[in-house]
Motif scaffolding. Structure first.
Motif, PDB file in Angstrom:
ATOM      1  N   LEU B 505       0.825  -1.205   0.000  1.00  0.00           N
ATOM      2  CA  LEU B 505       0.000   0.000   0.000  1.00  0.00           C
ATOM      3  C   LEU B 505       0.864   1.262   0.000  1.00  0.00           C
ATOM      4  O   LEU B 505       0.577   2.231  -0.706  1.00  0.00           O
ATOM      5  CB  LEU B 505      -0.922   0.009   1.228  1.00  0.00           C
ATOM      6  N   ILE B 506       1.935   1.237   0.802  1.00  0.00           N
ATOM      7  CA  ILE B 506       2.777   2.430   0.892  1.00  0.00           C
ATOM      8  C   ILE B 506       3.440   2.711  -0.455  1.00  0.00           C
ATOM      9  O   ILE B 506       3.481   3.863  -0.917  1.00  0.00           O
ATOM     10  CB  ILE B 506       3.839   2.261   2.002  1.00  0.00           C
ATOM     11  N   LEU B 507       3.933   1.639  -1.094  1.00  0.00           N
ATOM     12  CA  LEU B 507       4.573   1.840  -2.400  1.00  0.00           C
ATOM     13  C   LEU B 507       3.587   2.443  -3.391  1.00  0.00           C
ATOM     14  O   LEU B 507       3.918   3.361  -4.154  1.00  0.00           O
ATOM     15  CB  LEU B 507       5.118   0.506  -2.931  1.00  0.00           C
ATOM     16  N   MET B 508       2.350   1.950  -3.364  1.00  0.00           N
ATOM     17  CA  MET B 508       1.357   2.476  -4.306  1.00  0.00           C
ATOM     18  C   MET B 508       1.039   3.932  -3.983  1.00  0.00           C
ATOM     19  O   MET B 508       0.882   4.763  -4.871  1.00  0.00           O
ATOM     20  CB  MET B 508       0.086   1.619  -4.261  1.00  0.00           C
ATOM     21  N   LEU B 509       0.977   4.234  -2.674  1.00  0.00           N
ATOM     22  CA  LEU B 509       0.669   5.619  -2.271  1.00  0.00           C
ATOM     23  C   LEU B 509       1.788   6.561  -2.704  1.00  0.00           C
ATOM     24  O   LEU B 509       1.536   7.661  -3.210  1.00  0.00           O
ATOM     25  CB  LEU B 509       0.492   5.681  -0.749  1.00  0.00           C
ATOM     26  N   LEU B 510       3.029   6.117  -2.552  1.00  0.00           N
ATOM     27  CA  LEU B 510       4.168   6.967  -2.902  1.00  0.00           C
ATOM     28  C   LEU B 510       4.142   7.343  -4.378  1.00  0.00           C
ATOM     29  O   LEU B 510       4.584   8.416  -4.764  1.00  0.00           O
ATOM     30  CB  LEU B 510       5.496   6.247  -2.589  1.00  0.00           C
ATOM     31  N   ASN B 511       3.598   6.439  -5.186  1.00  0.00           N
ATOM     32  CA  ASN B 511       3.622   6.657  -6.630  1.00  0.00           C
ATOM     33  C   ASN B 511       2.506   7.589  -7.103  1.00  0.00           C
ATOM     34  O   ASN B 511       2.483   7.983  -8.261  1.00  0.00           O
ATOM     35  CB  ASN B 511       3.522   5.298  -7.345  1.00  0.00           C
ATOM     36  N   THR B 512       1.563   7.930  -6.202  1.00  0.00           N
ATOM     37  CA  THR B 512       0.458   8.778  -6.650  1.00  0.00           C
ATOM     38  C   THR B 512       0.904  10.226  -6.751  1.00  0.00           C
ATOM     39  O   THR B 512       1.787  10.669  -6.020  1.00  0.00           O
ATOM     40  CB  THR B 512      -0.740   8.702  -5.682  1.00  0.00           C
ATOM     41  N   SER B 513       0.246  10.961  -7.687  1.00  0.00           N
ATOM     42  CA  SER B 513       0.617  12.368  -7.844  1.00  0.00           C
ATOM     43  C   SER B 513       0.150  13.178  -6.651  1.00  0.00           C
ATOM     44  O   SER B 513       0.763  14.174  -6.274  1.00  0.00           O
ATOM     45  CB  SER B 513       0.000  12.922  -9.129  1.00  0.00           C
ATOM     46  N   LEU B 514      -0.953  12.732  -6.017  1.00  0.00           N
ATOM     47  CA  LEU B 514      -1.469  13.445  -4.845  1.00  0.00           C
ATOM     48  C   LEU B 514      -0.398  13.543  -3.761  1.00  0.00           C
ATOM     49  O   LEU B 514      -0.079  14.613  -3.251  1.00  0.00           O
ATOM     50  CB  LEU B 514      -2.700  12.704  -4.304  1.00  0.00           C
ATOM     51  N   PHE B 515       0.188  12.371  -3.447  1.00  0.00           N
ATOM     52  CA  PHE B 515       1.202  12.357  -2.401  1.00  0.00           C
ATOM     53  C   PHE B 515       2.416  13.194  -2.790  1.00  0.00           C
ATOM     54  O   PHE B 515       2.939  13.986  -2.012  1.00  0.00           O
ATOM     55  CB  PHE B 515       1.641  10.915  -2.106  1.00  0.00           C
ATOM     56  N   GLN B 516       2.835  13.017  -4.039  1.00  0.00           N
ATOM     57  CA  GLN B 516       4.065  13.699  -4.452  1.00  0.00           C
ATOM     58  C   GLN B 516       3.899  15.207  -4.461  1.00  0.00           C
ATOM     59  O   GLN B 516       4.822  15.943  -4.124  1.00  0.00           O
ATOM     60  CB  GLN B 516       4.508  13.180  -5.820  1.00  0.00           C
ATOM     61  N   SER B 517       2.693  15.669  -4.833  1.00  0.00           N
ATOM     62  CA  SER B 517       2.514  17.123  -4.823  1.00  0.00           C
ATOM     63  C   SER B 517       2.449  17.640  -3.407  1.00  0.00           C
ATOM     64  O   SER B 517       2.939  18.728  -3.094  1.00  0.00           O
ATOM     65  CB  SER B 517       1.237  17.495  -5.584  1.00  0.00           C
ATOM     66  N   MET B 518       1.846  16.843  -2.494  1.00  0.00           N
ATOM     67  CA  MET B 518       1.789  17.277  -1.103  1.00  0.00           C
ATOM     68  C   MET B 518       3.175  17.330  -0.482  1.00  0.00           C
ATOM     69  O   MET B 518       3.525  18.262   0.228  1.00  0.00           O
ATOM     70  CB  MET B 518       0.905  16.324  -0.288  1.00  0.00           C
ATOM     71  N   ALA B 519       3.957  16.295  -0.761  1.00  0.00           N
ATOM     72  CA  ALA B 519       5.273  16.223  -0.141  1.00  0.00           C
ATOM     73  C   ALA B 519       6.303  17.050  -0.902  1.00  0.00           C
ATOM     74  O   ALA B 519       7.412  17.252  -0.423  1.00  0.00           O
ATOM     75  CB  ALA B 519       5.732  14.770  -0.073  1.00  0.00           C
ATOM     76  N   GLY B 520       5.925  17.529  -2.063  1.00  0.00           N
ATOM     77  CA  GLY B 520       6.860  18.314  -2.845  1.00  0.00           C
ATOM     78  C   GLY B 520       8.015  17.489  -3.370  1.00  0.00           C
ATOM     79  O   GLY B 520       9.135  17.967  -3.481  1.00  0.00           O
ATOM     80  N   MET B 521       7.740  16.210  -3.633  1.00  0.00           N
ATOM     81  CA  MET B 521       8.798  15.370  -4.201  1.00  0.00           C
ATOM     82  C   MET B 521       8.322  14.868  -5.557  1.00  0.00           C
ATOM     83  O   MET B 521       7.138  14.936  -5.878  1.00  0.00           O
ATOM     84  CB  MET B 521       9.070  14.162  -3.310  1.00  0.00           C
TER      85      MET B 521
END
Lengths: 159, 672
Positions: B505-521
């Motif tokens: 689940l974490i790997l899939m979450l990391l790959n989402t654009s939502l997470f990446q835009s929030m984390a700025g990565m």
């Protein structure tokens, strides 16, 4: 004139509310816990340090409220004697909204935490060796104040 | 670094040695003595409850005496006196002193009696003092207050409410005189003020009753005190008795002060009696025949040979040791200096069961780590470190509990310094403020890593990451426990499936654009990894649904399995809970900056600088206090709820050896 300044007025209202409500909540919580602590100390003065810590726990919301107010003020430019940024009305509303979680959650969680601290003092009286556990129950309540603090800080910083 | 191995011990010895053996056990504090039930006709329990009651009374007297002595001769207490620990006493000193315990007890009784007499003297002067006050208005009168009479005249004293003049009194009397017979009346005003007028009336005997009645209608009342002698003499007598009480009191107090010199022996007495009482209470638990006694208990395995050697060399005794690790076995922890600080954290939750691994080593690492993150200021850490370090060096004799506590804070403060440097926080922004205001050139110590206030989202992501590591280790501990208990299937069901599900689940979450835009990565995983992640989470989820209800059957089992999968939401809220790492860290830094700014507003003149320093000291002291308390409480919470919730059962019973539970002295005797 007033409409021009409405943005800054709204932002300031938010900052003030955060310090105001969270501060009032903490004062109520700390005073409730303090009354119970005073009662404990009349009979068992040696428990002073433990009940003092329990009394202090609901006090943090007031500090969080101050913190949010401070960050908001410094973002607006009201601190540090620099130029005050011109805020649009919608920006002002954003600041106001950003401060609300801390203001309301701060108030209610501080009062609730005060009550929990009072209950925890009974543990200190009857089971002095279990004071570590007594501290955890009020700390559970504080979790939500911390979450509110977090969201307020994040939003203020994001505006 | 673990739960100490325990042994069950049984001791059988001659009754005549009972006292000596119990004393040795008590002084060395090696055995926890169990209560034995005996149905045996040969072995009976001794009833010591009467002794216990008698000793409890004696302890009360001794403690009271000590308290009184402390009132008359207070200890010179320093702020750190509680760190000094109990005075060390050798066995010889103890025996010498205990021979004098009867004398000491007499002193204690005498002290308590004297204190009672002092209190009596204090109470006894109150009545005469009140009487003197009541007599004060009558001092000018030279005859006794209770009316005296001659052959044909009667006289009486009393007071009227309010201020009266002689004429007014005579006028009123004349008005009340219906038969016109009040001719032989003389009224004398002894004393008059606005509240009352004290009068002395002399008249012919036949009129006395009538006149008094008339006066009563005017509000006349007889004096509240009566004496057979003139008021002045009465006051003298009363003063004399007051003085006598005062003299007595002084004498008693002097005697108490003299006795208070023996405060130390009174402390010894309190300890001595308490030890006796403990001994009697323990003696209830062992059984005895006519000539022998028998006791059962637990002992630390490492101490068993020493105890055997020590007792065998002195007495005819039968000792037996058996390894014990069942759930009734009490638990004692032993860890190295780095880890043992956090033992109190584990203890305040619950000790591990005797067959459970000791979580303290793992706890300690995360404890120091999180505490430092939450306080996160180099100077604060340094202050705490120096405080703990100096106290640990200076007071070598402090009690073990206090020592562990200070040691825990010392390691916490090292971590605080580390994170302070990482985040560039030195008393908030003290360097910036001082350099900008006093030297006109703003200097900033750069953060070794990054400044959380400037990049809160980044810090938030790291907080969650630290939290995940913490909880994964917790899950790993569950796995360790399962493997140690040879429950390999449980290990697969409760640990491996969860790891698979969560990591997927974490790997899939990391790959989402939502997470990446929030984390700025910004990064992308190769598609293969995403497929693996999907399969991992599917296998994990199906496994959990199929197995987490494994103690039920049929349809219920699947429902329970689905409920088990719902535990994912628990993981989510647990991770969010670690956001406090960011929030509390920010709180410390921002409050420190507020203090600095407020202090700097006072200006850079001489007075301004002095005030600046005063505000800084006060403000930062409060900030350290509040935030260290917050960090302590919330680190505890992260351990208790998020970490222990994953694997820890606890429920172990504390090993409470029969020992000298004294308040003032401790023994320097180890088993040789």
């Amino acid at each position: 004139m007033f409409v021009e300044n409405l943005g800054i007025v709204l932002a300031l209202t938010g900052a003030v509310l955060s310090a105001l409500l969270a501060g009032i909540g903490s004062a109520i919580g700390v005073s409730r816990a303090g009354k119970a602590a005073a009662g404990v100390c009349t009979d068992q003065p040696e428990q002073f340090a433990k009940v003092l810590i329990l009394q202090l726990l609901p006090g943090t919301q007031g500090i969080y409220g101050l913190l949010v107010a401070f960050i908001a003020l410094s973002r607006i430019g009201l601190l540090g004697g620099g130029e005050i940024a011109a805020l649009t009305i919608s920006e002002g509303i954003l600041y106001l909204l950003a401060c609300l979680p801390m203001a309301f959650v701060g108030y209610f969680s501080a009062v609730a935490q005060g009550n929990t601290s009072v209950a925890s003092m009974a543990i200190v009286v009857k089971q002095p060796t279990q004071a570590g556990k007594a501290m955890i129950f009020p700390a559970m309540v504080e979790t939500y104040a911390i979450l509110a603090l977090l969201i307020s800080i994040l939003v203020v910083n994001a505006i | 670094m673990s739960v100490m191995p325990m042994q069950r011990v049984t001791i059988c010895a001659l009754k005549k040695n009972k006292k000596d053996i119990l004393n040795i056990l008590q002084r060395t504090g090696t055995i926890q003595i169990n209560d034995i039930d005996s149905d045996d006709s040969a072995f009976q329990k001794a009833d010591t409850s009467e002794n216990v009651i008698a000793l409890t009374k004696k302890i009360q007297v001794a403690e009271q005496a000590l308290k009184i002595m402390q009132q008359y001769q207070p200890d010179e207490k320093s702020m750190f006196s509680s760190l000094q620990g109990r005075t060390i006493i050798t066995v010889e000193e103890y025996q010498n002193k205990s021979e004098k315990s009867d004398e000491m007890y007499e002193t204690a009784e005498r002290t308590v009696e004297l204190a009672r007499k002092v209190a009596e003297c204090q109470a006894a002067v109150i009545n005469p003092q009140n009487q003197i006050e009541a007599l004060e208005p009558w001092l000018a009168l030279d005859v006794p207050l209770n009316s005296s009479q001659t052959k044909s005249t009667a006289s009486f004293a009393g007071s009227l409410k309010g201020a009266w003049t002689l004429n007014e009194i005579y006028e009123k009397l004349a008005q009340l005189d219906e038969e016109n017979s009040f001719d032989a009346v003389s009224v004398e005003i002894i004393n008059s003020n606005k509240n009352q007028t004290c009068i002395f009336v002399t008249c012919s005997k036949s009129l006395a009753a009538k006149i008094e009645e008339s006066l009563r209608t005017l509000g006349f009342t007889p004096p509240s005190v009566t004496y057979d002698v003139a008021p002045k003499h009465a006051v003298d007598e009363l003063n004399a008795s007051i003085k006598k009480y005062a003299d007595d009191k002084l004498a008693y107090e002097e005697e108490i002060k003299g006795l208070a010199q023996q405060k130390e022996s009174m402390r010894f007495l309190v300890d001595f009696l308490n030890m006796k009482k403990d001994e009697c209470e323990v003696a209830k638990n062992l059984i005895q025949s006519k000539n022998t006694f028998y006791l059962e208990g637990y002992i630390l395995k490492e101490k068993a040979p020493k105890l055997a050697k020590c007792l065998n060399s002195k007495f005819d005794i039968a000792l037996d040791f058996v390894d014990s690790a069942d759930e009734d076995t009490p638990v004692a922890l032993k860890n190295n200096a780095f880890v043992s600080g956090t033992e109190s954290v584990v203890e305040s939750y619950s000790l591990p069961a005797s067959n459970e691994p000791d979580p303290t080593p793992v706890i300690s690492i995360f404890y120091y780590f999180f505490f430092g993150l939450m306080l996160g200021d180099f100077v604060y850490g340094l202050i705490m470190f120096l405080g703990c370090f100096i106290m640990l060096r200076k007071f070598k004799n402090m009690e073990p509990g206090t020592k562990k506590f200070l040691r825990m804070f010392m390691y916490c403060s090292i971590s605080t310094m580390f994170w302070g440097a990482m985040f560039g926080s030195y008393m908030g922004d003290i360097v910036d403020v001082v350099s900008a205001n006093w030297f006109g050139n703003k200097v900033t110590i750069p953060a070794l890593w990054f400044v959380p206030l400037n990049e809160p989202m980044r810090m938030l992501v790291y907080s969650f990451a630290f939290g995940l590591i913490h909880m994964f280790v917790g899950l790993g501990m569950l796995g360790y426990k399962d493997i140690k208990n040879k429950q390999y299937l449980d290990f697969l069901y409760d640990v491996v499936f969860w790891y698979a599900l969560l990591i997927g689940l974490i790997l899939m979450l990391l790959n989402t654009s939502l997470f990446q835009s929030m984390a700025g990565m910004s990064f992308t995983f190769p598609p293969v990894l995403m497929t693996i992640a999907q399969w991992m989470s599917i296998v994990g989820a199906v496994g959990i649904i199929l197995t987490s209800g494994r103690e039920s059957r049929g349809f219920k089992r699947i429902l329970k399995g689905l409920y088990g999968l719902y535990g994912v939401s628990g993981w989510l809220s647990d991770v969010l809970s670690y956001s406090r790492l960011l929030a509390l860290g920010l709180a410390t830094g921002v409050i420190a900056s507020v203090i600095n700014q407020m202090a700097a507003m006072l200006g850079t003149g001489v007075i301004g600088t002095i005030l600046f320093i005063v505000v800084l000291i006060f403000g930062h002291a409060v900030n350290i206090g509040i935030n260290a308390l917050g960090a302590y409480v919330h680190t505890n919470r992260l351990q208790f709820v998020e970490f222990f919730g994953k694997f820890y059962d606890g429920g172990g019973k504390t090993f409470k050896p029969f020992a000298a539970n004294t308040a003032y002295y401790k023994f320097k005797e180890d088993l040789e």
